[in-house]
Design a protein around this motif. Structure first.
Motif, PDB file in Angstrom:
ATOM      1  N   LEU A 214      -7.655   0.722 -16.071  1.00  0.00           N
ATOM      2  CA  LEU A 214      -6.597   0.069 -15.317  1.00  0.00           C
ATOM      3  C   LEU A 214      -7.192  -0.612 -14.099  1.00  0.00           C
ATOM      4  CD1 LEU A 214      -3.528  -0.368 -14.717  1.00  0.00           C
ATOM      5  CD2 LEU A 214      -3.590   1.810 -13.486  1.00  0.00           C
ATOM      6  N   LEU A 216      -6.219  -2.722 -10.535  1.00  0.00           N
ATOM      7  CA  LEU A 216      -5.202  -3.075  -9.552  1.00  0.00           C
ATOM      8  C   LEU A 216      -5.795  -4.029  -8.525  1.00  0.00           C
ATOM      9  CD1 LEU A 216      -3.843   0.541  -8.881  1.00  0.00           C
ATOM     10  CD2 LEU A 216      -2.902  -1.130 -10.470  1.00  0.00           C
ATOM     11  N   VAL A 394      -0.724  -5.023 -11.269  1.00  0.00           N
ATOM     12  CA  VAL A 394      -1.623  -4.579 -12.337  1.00  0.00           C
ATOM     13  C   VAL A 394      -2.374  -5.805 -12.836  1.00  0.00           C
ATOM     14  CG1 VAL A 394      -1.768  -3.536 -14.623  1.00  0.00           C
ATOM     15  CG2 VAL A 394      -0.106  -2.675 -12.961  1.00  0.00           C
TER      16      VAL A 394
END
Length: 431
Positions: A214, A216, A394
């Motif tokens: 992930l 960010l 995101v």
């Protein structure tokens, strides 16, 4: 962390459940002094979550009407880990029995003992994931023979939060970024307190043992990469699910993990912000003695017009002896709630950059009523879909699996109110 024993006590200092991992059961005598020590410390204003009595240290917390107490003799134990384990016990029992109470402990003590045996071994935490525990500790009776007993793979695997051999016809991941805004505004309109509490929730429907990465718009990550910091956010007090590889995050701010199956909280964070309130309310109150009270309420949205707040509720305090409400609104609906001494202005859709006005009047009794010196604050409830107050985004969610299947990630944003309050300006009294 070495825990000697775990105790469940009611508010009368009676031991409901106790599980000894290292200590002698005869040491139960010390736990009976727990509540008396607690009340003494509360009277002396020295109440702490950890204290020592004779040879033991007591780490405790309260959930509803039950005290959970972990005891240890080790002076250099990891207290933070003990409290994490205690909170995990509360979480697991709440998922099994809806909530942890004295009644649920008495009704399900056999099952709770089984859970405590599996969650800790010889004073060390073992299995704390409810989904794994449910594989072989159930609330329904099961008949089994020795040949049928099978230990779940997650128990002996390094990835204890996920089973092996999971299969889905359609592989998908749903990611929700949910932020709550806590705000307090003074009577003069100054922001006294403002913070954003956020969570990233995942709902995973993926086969096998995939690894997710992930990305960010993290300020520190962009600094390490020598990129522009414009449009980044600075996360504080970040708390991860145990599946996240902390070494990778500390090294290069990479969030990589093998996810549990289903719905879970990946991480939570806090952001201190000095930005303007998302929804600001200005309320002016005029009071005519023995006659009426008039409210002029202006509500203004301070976010961009491409976003829309939904189900906005503005709760405004009123005097306890008013009656005969009358409302004039530019939008929405209003109602008077006499049992709670407030009126509620409801706006179904509140677009960014808009301002609405509500005029309300109430009749007063002919006899002087008691003056209210301190008025409760105005409270606002709202939700803003597809919007984050902090600006967190995101950047990517990559899914890697050895079989090479294709998966679809879905991302959704939501901002809602937390403790969102504005202090009411002084009431103007006219004769």
């Amino acid at each position: 962390m070495v825990v000697e024993a775990i105790y469940f006590l009611n508010q009368r200092s009676k031991v409901l459940i106790c599980r000894h991992y290292r200590s002698d059961p005869s040491e139960n005598l010390e736990i009976h002094q727990f509540l008396s020590i607690l009340m003494q410390k509360e009277d002396d204003l020295v109440l702490t979550p950890v204290f020592k009595y004779k040879t033991h240290y007591f780490c405790w917390t309260k959930c509803n009407d039950v005290y959970l107490v972990a005891t240890t003799k080790s002076i250099d134990c990891n207290v933070t880990l003990i409290f994490c384990f205690i909170n995990k016990i509360i979480e697991v029992i709440s998922e099994y029995f809806n909530q942890l109470t004295e009644e649920s402990c008495c009704d399900n003590f056999v099952l709770i003992y089984e859970l405590l045996d599996e969650m800790m071994d010889f004073g060390y935490p073992q299995i704390t994931e409810t989904k794994v525990l449910r594989e072989y500790i159930t609330q329904k009776g099961m008949h089994s023979t020795v040949s049928q007993v099978k230990i779940p793979a997650a128990v002996t695997n390094a990835v204890s939060w996920r089973q092996e051999g999971i299969k889905y016809f359609k592989n998908e991941v749903f990611l929700d970024v949910i932020e709550s805004v806590n705000l307090l505004v003074s009577q003069q309109g100054h922001v006294l307190y403002h913070e954003i509490l956020g969570t990233i929730m995942l709902n995973v429907y993926l086969s096998n043992m995939p690894e997710l990465r992930l990305g960010l718009n993290d300020k520190f990550l962009f600094e390490n990469q020598g990129r522009s910091k414009a449009g980044t956010v600075e996360l504080e007090d970040v708390k991860f699910h145990q599946c996240v590889r902390l070494f990778n995050f500390e090294r290069d701010r990479t969030i990589s993990f093998i996810p549990p199956d289903g719905y879970f909280e990946l991480l939570s964070y806090r952001i201190n912000s000095l930005s303007k309130p998302l929804i600001l309310v200005d309320c002016r109150v005029n009071k005519w003695k023995h006659s009426r009270m008039e409210y002029e309420v202006k509500a203004r949205s301070n976010f961009k017009n491409r976003s829309t707040a939904v189900d906005v509720e503005i709760e405004i305090p009123v005097a306890h002896d008013v009656d005969s409400p009358f409302f004039r609104l530019s939008t929405g609906s209003a109602k008077y709630v006499p049992e709670e001494n407030k009126m509620i202005w409801t706006i179904k859709k509140f677009s960014g950059g808009k301002e609405f006005i509500m005029l309300a009047s109430f009749k007063l009794p002919s006899v002087d009523s008691t003056e209210v010196d301190i008025w409760p604050p105005i409270k606002i409830k709202f939700e803003i879909p597809y919007f984050t107050a902090s600006g967190i985004q995101v950047r990517y969610l990559r899914i890697v699996d050895k079989s090479g299947y294709q998966a679809l990630p879905w991302v959704r944003y939501m901002t809602k109110n937390g403790e969102y309050a504005l202090r009411l300006k002084s009431v103007n009294t006219n004769t």
